[in-house]
Design a protein around this motif. Structure first.
Motif, PDB file in Angstrom:
ATOM      1  N   ALA A 138       0.864  -1.323   0.051  1.00 26.55           N
ATOM      2  CA  ALA A 138       0.070  -0.011  -0.048  1.00 26.55           C
ATOM      3  C   ALA A 138       0.887   1.152   0.041  1.00 26.55           C
ATOM      4  CB  ALA A 138      -0.910   0.211   1.179  1.00 26.55           C
ATOM      5  N   ALA A 139       1.911   1.151   0.805  1.00 28.52           N
ATOM      6  CA  ALA A 139       2.833   2.322   0.790  1.00 28.52           C
ATOM      7  C   ALA A 139       3.478   2.798  -0.551  1.00 28.52           C
ATOM      8  CB  ALA A 139       3.929   2.294   1.911  1.00 28.52           C
ATOM      9  N   GLU A 140       3.740   1.612  -1.124  1.00 30.38           N
ATOM     10  CA  GLU A 140       4.413   1.891  -2.763  1.00 30.38           C
ATOM     11  C   GLU A 140       3.354   2.659  -3.660  1.00 30.38           C
ATOM     12  OE1 GLU A 140       7.578   0.804  -4.130  1.00 30.38           O
ATOM     13  OE2 GLU A 140       7.964   0.271  -2.128  1.00 30.38           O
ATOM     14  N   PHE A 141       1.995   2.414  -3.252  1.00 32.27           N
ATOM     15  CA  PHE A 141       1.202   2.922  -4.152  1.00 32.27           C
ATOM     16  C   PHE A 141       0.599   4.395  -3.590  1.00 32.27           C
ATOM     17  CE2 PHE A 141       0.660  -1.347  -5.822  1.00 32.27           C
ATOM     18  CZ  PHE A 141       0.914  -0.889  -7.547  1.00 32.27           C
ATOM     19  N   GLY A 142       1.281   4.765  -2.312  1.00 33.65           N
ATOM     20  CA  GLY A 142       0.723   5.664  -1.761  1.00 33.65           C
ATOM     21  C   GLY A 142      -0.740   5.715  -1.049  1.00 33.65           C
ATOM     22  N   MET A 143      -0.952   4.616  -0.652  1.00 32.68           N
ATOM     23  CA  MET A 143      -2.100   4.521  -0.022  1.00 32.68           C
ATOM     24  C   MET A 143      -2.238   4.297   1.331  1.00 32.68           C
ATOM     25  SD  MET A 143      -4.029   1.609  -2.626  1.00 32.68           S
ATOM     26  CE  MET A 143      -2.908   0.078  -2.220  1.00 32.68           C
ATOM     27  N   THR A 144      -1.283   5.026   2.158  1.00 34.51           N
ATOM     28  CA  THR A 144      -1.287   5.061   3.644  1.00 34.51           C
ATOM     29  C   THR A 144      -0.828   6.732   3.958  1.00 34.51           C
ATOM     30  OG1 THR A 144       1.220   4.878   3.917  1.00 34.51           O
ATOM     31  CG2 THR A 144      -0.401   2.994   3.771  1.00 34.51           C
ATOM     32  N   PRO A 145      -1.766   7.093   5.110  1.00 30.87           N
ATOM     33  CA  PRO A 145      -1.307   8.575   5.387  1.00 30.87           C
ATOM     34  C   PRO A 145      -0.014   8.927   5.379  1.00 30.87           C
ATOM     35  CG  PRO A 145      -2.881   7.574   6.864  1.00 30.87           C
ATOM     36  CD  PRO A 145      -2.260   6.576   5.881  1.00 30.87           C
ATOM     37  N   SER A 146       1.065   8.376   5.580  1.00 29.17           N
ATOM     38  CA  SER A 146       2.430   8.746   5.658  1.00 29.17           C
ATOM     39  C   SER A 146       2.984   8.546   4.062  1.00 29.17           C
ATOM     40  CB  SER A 146       3.121   7.978   6.660  1.00 29.17           C
ATOM     41  OG  SER A 146       3.371   6.795   6.092  1.00 29.17           O
ATOM     42  N   ALA A 147       2.484   7.731   3.567  1.00 32.20           N
ATOM     43  CA  ALA A 147       3.084   7.683   2.203  1.00 32.20           C
ATOM     44  C   ALA A 147       2.392   9.219   1.335  1.00 32.20           C
ATOM     45  CB  ALA A 147       2.752   6.580   1.382  1.00 32.20           C
ATOM     46  N   ARG A 148       1.237   9.234   1.537  1.00 28.43           N
ATOM     47  CA  ARG A 148       0.513  10.463   0.838  1.00 28.43           C
ATOM     48  C   ARG A 148       1.245  11.662   1.258  1.00 28.43           C
ATOM     49  NH1 ARG A 148      -4.019   7.349   1.877  1.00 28.43           N
ATOM     50  NH2 ARG A 148      -4.605   8.551   3.500  1.00 28.43           N
ATOM     51  N   SER A 149       1.612  11.786   2.536  1.00 29.73           N
ATOM     52  CA  SER A 149       2.212  12.917   2.839  1.00 29.73           C
ATOM     53  C   SER A 149       3.454  13.417   1.987  1.00 29.73           C
ATOM     54  CB  SER A 149       2.561  12.895   4.544  1.00 29.73           C
ATOM     55  OG  SER A 149       3.515  12.106   4.727  1.00 29.73           O
ATOM     56  N   ARG A 150       3.998  12.178   1.732  1.00 35.67           N
ATOM     57  CA  ARG A 150       5.497  12.391   0.839  1.00 35.67           C
ATOM     58  C   ARG A 150       5.139  12.717  -0.786  1.00 35.67           C
ATOM     59  NH1 ARG A 150       6.823   8.523   4.535  1.00 35.67           N
ATOM     60  NH2 ARG A 150       6.372   6.801   3.323  1.00 35.67           N
ATOM     61  N   ILE A 151       4.105  12.575  -1.121  1.00 31.18           N
ATOM     62  CA  ILE A 151       3.817  12.874  -2.414  1.00 31.18           C
ATOM     63  C   ILE A 151       2.649  13.831  -2.863  1.00 31.18           C
ATOM     64  CG2 ILE A 151       4.327  10.461  -3.257  1.00 31.18           C
ATOM     65  CD1 ILE A 151       1.507   9.656  -3.679  1.00 31.18           C
ATOM     66  N   SER A 152       2.556  14.302  -3.908  1.00 28.80           N
ATOM     67  CA  SER A 152       1.340  15.017  -4.304  1.00 28.80           C
ATOM     68  C   SER A 152       1.179  14.933  -5.938  1.00 28.80           C
ATOM     69  CB  SER A 152       1.873  16.645  -4.432  1.00 28.80           C
ATOM     70  OG  SER A 152       1.112  17.793  -4.882  1.00 28.80           O
ATOM     71  N   ALA A 153      -0.265  14.285  -6.013  1.00 28.86           N
ATOM     72  CA  ALA A 153      -0.263  13.804  -7.438  1.00 28.86           C
ATOM     73  C   ALA A 153      -1.793  14.411  -7.553  1.00 28.86           C
ATOM     74  CB  ALA A 153      -0.647  12.300  -7.465  1.00 28.86           C
ATOM     75  N   GLU A 154      -1.785  14.876  -8.870  1.00 33.11           N
ATOM     76  CA  GLU A 154      -3.075  15.620  -9.253  1.00 33.11           C
ATOM     77  C   GLU A 154      -3.750  14.418 -10.229  1.00 33.11           C
ATOM     78  OE1 GLU A 154      -2.230  19.129 -11.462  1.00 33.11           O
ATOM     79  OE2 GLU A 154      -1.183  19.878  -9.669  1.00 33.11           O
ATOM     80  N   ALA A 155      -5.142  14.444 -10.337  1.00 31.98           N
ATOM     81  CA  ALA A 155      -6.011  13.645 -11.168  1.00 31.98           C
ATOM     82  C   ALA A 155      -5.458  13.983 -12.853  1.00 31.98           C
ATOM     83  CB  ALA A 155      -7.374  13.842 -10.961  1.00 31.98           C
ATOM     84  N   THR A 156      -5.400  12.959 -13.545  1.00 33.72           N
ATOM     85  CA  THR A 156      -5.156  13.206 -14.911  1.00 33.72           C
ATOM     86  C   THR A 156      -6.242  12.926 -15.934  1.00 33.72           C
ATOM     87  OG1 THR A 156      -4.675  10.648 -14.910  1.00 33.72           O
ATOM     88  CG2 THR A 156      -2.833  12.038 -14.653  1.00 33.72           C
ATOM     89  N   SER A 157      -6.474  14.062 -16.537  1.00 38.68           N
ATOM     90  CA  SER A 157      -7.657  13.739 -17.501  1.00 38.68           C
ATOM     91  C   SER A 157      -7.199  13.297 -18.861  1.00 38.68           C
ATOM     92  CB  SER A 157      -7.928  15.228 -17.826  1.00 38.68           C
ATOM     93  OG  SER A 157      -7.065  16.008 -18.080  1.00 38.68           O
ATOM     94  N   GLU A 158      -8.061  12.398 -19.393  1.00 39.98           N
ATOM     95  CA  GLU A 158      -7.808  11.744 -20.723  1.00 39.98           C
ATOM     96  C   GLU A 158      -7.519  12.679 -21.827  1.00 39.98           C
ATOM     97  OE1 GLU A 158      -7.975   8.365 -20.626  1.00 39.98           O
ATOM     98  OE2 GLU A 158      -8.581   8.539 -18.681  1.00 39.98           O
ATOM     99  N   GLY A 159      -6.225  12.217 -22.292  1.00 41.33           N
ATOM    100  CA  GLY A 159      -5.741  12.904 -23.479  1.00 41.33           C
ATOM    101  C   GLY A 159      -4.665  14.174 -23.007  1.00 41.33           C
ATOM    102  N   ALA A 160      -4.708  14.535 -21.818  1.00 42.20           N
ATOM    103  CA  ALA A 160      -3.849  15.834 -21.477  1.00 42.20           C
ATOM    104  C   ALA A 160      -2.399  15.153 -21.284  1.00 42.20           C
ATOM    105  CB  ALA A 160      -4.421  16.217 -20.175  1.00 42.20           C
ATOM    106  N   ASP A 161      -1.617  16.318 -21.448  1.00 39.91           N
ATOM    107  CA  ASP A 161      -0.142  16.107 -21.611  1.00 39.91           C
ATOM    108  C   ASP A 161       0.168  16.056 -20.189  1.00 39.91           C
ATOM    109  OD1 ASP A 161       2.538  16.014 -21.713  1.00 39.91           O
ATOM    110  OD2 ASP A 161       2.735  17.833 -23.238  1.00 39.91           O
ATOM    111  N   PRO A 162       0.807  15.134 -19.397  1.00 40.82           N
ATOM    112  CA  PRO A 162       1.312  15.233 -18.358  1.00 40.82           C
ATOM    113  C   PRO A 162       2.496  16.346 -17.845  1.00 40.82           C
ATOM    114  CG  PRO A 162       1.683  12.944 -19.457  1.00 40.82           C
ATOM    115  CD  PRO A 162       1.196  13.929 -20.483  1.00 40.82           C
TER     116      PRO A 162
END
Length: 160
Positions: A130-154
């Motif tokens: 779960a930590a590898e995928f950012g699915m724990t509170p402490s793991a999420r505190s170390r990453i900042s991801a935004e939702a990707t929209s279909e066809g958008a350039d990352p």
């Protein structure tokens, strides 16, 4: 493989900032976000968990086809944990004294129920994945991801 801490992916360094001021790996493999199909060997509980988290991970750009095995390992560990906990709960109904946490050997000695060890190991595995995928509170505190929209350039989120 080199000893020490795991290297941070370049996209996370860009999001968090490169505190160490080390050169960024410009040749790091880029994997497009995707929603892989669950493998057929998943148990019913594991498949339910796969379906619960896979769409969410894909939506925030943390899941790709190459992550299928890692997510399957997470889901299967979750399924094993749930199965062991259900079995312990069923045993607890008959054992008011120890709640199913202890069993008696053929010699009459009380030992820890092997299902407790199974549940603990599965839970530990599940949390590691779960930590590898950012699915724990402490793991999420170390990453900042935004939702990707279909066809958008990352790259737009970094350069716009």
């Amino acid at each position: 493989m080199k000893p020490g801490t795991k290297p941070k992916p370049t996209h996370l360094k860009l999001i968090e900032g490169n505190r160490g001021k080390r050169p960024l790996n410009r040749k790091e493999a880029a994997v497009p976000a995707a929603l892989p199909a669950p493998p057929p060997h998943l148990t019913a509980d594991a498949l339910e968990e796969w379906n619960r988290v896979a769409h969410w991970l894909r939506r925030i750009g943390l899941l790709s086809e190459v992550d299928r095995a890692a997510l399957a390992a997470y889901a299967q560990a979750y399924g094993r944990w749930v199965q062991a906990e259900r079995a312990i709960a069923k045993m607890a109904e008959k054992d008011q004294l120890t709640g199913g946490l202890m069993i008696k050997t053929s010699n009459g000695n009380a030992i820890q129920n092997p299902l407790v060890g199974t549940a603990n190991k599965a839970a530990a595995d599940m949390m590691r994945y779960a930590a590898e995928f950012g699915m724990t509170p402490s793991a999420r505190s170390r990453i900042s991801a935004e939702a990707t929209s279909e066809g958008a350039d990352p790259a737009d989120r970094f350069f716009s």
